[in-house]
Scaffold this motif. Structure first.
Motif: not given
Length: 254
Positions: A221-250
């Motif tokens: 069901d490739l036309n379901d709107a929840v697909i792009w919603q999940a993409g936006v939310l997970l993309g933003a969350l992933t960038i945020l978590l990688v940024f935060w963790s990268g600073r802690k690692f540095a």
């Protein structure tokens, strides 16, 4: 370019360690297979239409299992890092010219590579056990969701581990966080028949969208709107978590 080269060096080393003991790759598949074999048949006996299943019982359950494996398979990666801290591996990294962000990304990409392989194996085994038809295009897109979850949660686990530096502190913290997130994501059963207050809470959980999107993609069901919603939310969350963790690692390796 230095970041890419250093990330590849760390990733190659980490993958070589995994390939020396490939047994662990398959051990992580045991828990979802238990759910598939021992819990899945119970769903087949339930009135799925009355329970709000948009797709068939196993067509709904298997994508949820994949997301659950993505969450648990990477969120606990930090325990390995704590062992490296105790053995002085991170301390020795301070005198190397390797990018500090690469130290994080190389490990996280190792976790994601392992996770993608496990997810594909789980889907193939599910198709044999439950006689499911695989939509290959949808499966490919679903693996992108798995990738985003794996990268974000793996990075977050490493970031928290390098701050706490203790398994005794990390384990209860992760369990406290993962339990409500898991229950509010509808992994085991859809939330379509849940009370309104539970649905409201679930709407604030990005993994609810990930599970719904995975089910839609798995069933073509490739036309379901929840697909792009999940993409936006997970993309933003992933960038945020990688940024935060990268600073802690540095900070911890500088």
């Amino acid at each position: 370019m230095k970041l890419v080269r250093d990330t590849w060096l760390i990733y190659s080393r980490q993958m070589s360690l995994v390939l020396r003991q490939p047994t662990w790759i398959f051990i992580m598949l045991i828990q979802p297979l238990y759910y598939l074999v021992l819990f899945g048949p119970l769903l087949k006996q339930m009135p799925t239409e009355q329970m709000g299943f948009e797709y068939g019982a196993m067509e709904t359950f298997v994508p949820g299992l994949v997301i659950m494996m993505a969450m648990f398979g990477t969120l606990f990666s930090g325990f390995g890092l704590i062992a490296e801290i105790r053995e002085g591996v991170i301390e020795r990294m301070r005198v190397t010219p390797v990018s500090r962000l690469a130290l994080l990304l190389g490990r996280s990409l190792r976790d994601v590579s392992t996770l993608i392989f496990q997810a594909v194996v789980l889907v193939l085994l599910s198709s044999l056990i439950a006689d499911l038809t695989i939509n290959w295009g949808g499966l490919g897109l679903m693996l992108l969701i798995v990738l985003a979850i794996g990268l974000g949660l793996s990075a977050a686990s490493y970031g928290v581990a390098i701050v706490l530096k203790s398994e005794d502190a990390l384990a209860p913290l992760l369990n406290t966080i993962t339990q409500p997130v898991l229950l509010l994501s509808g992994i085991m059963l859809p939330l379509t028949v849940a009370p309104d207050w539970l649905k409201t809470l679930a709407n604030f959980n990005p993994f609810t969208y990930a599970v719904d999107a995975a089910r839609a993609l798995f069933n073509g069901d490739l036309n379901d709107a929840v697909i792009w919603q999940a993409g936006v939310l997970l993309g933003a969350l992933t960038i945020l978590l990688v940024f935060w963790s990268g600073r802690k690692f540095a900070k911890s390796t500088s």
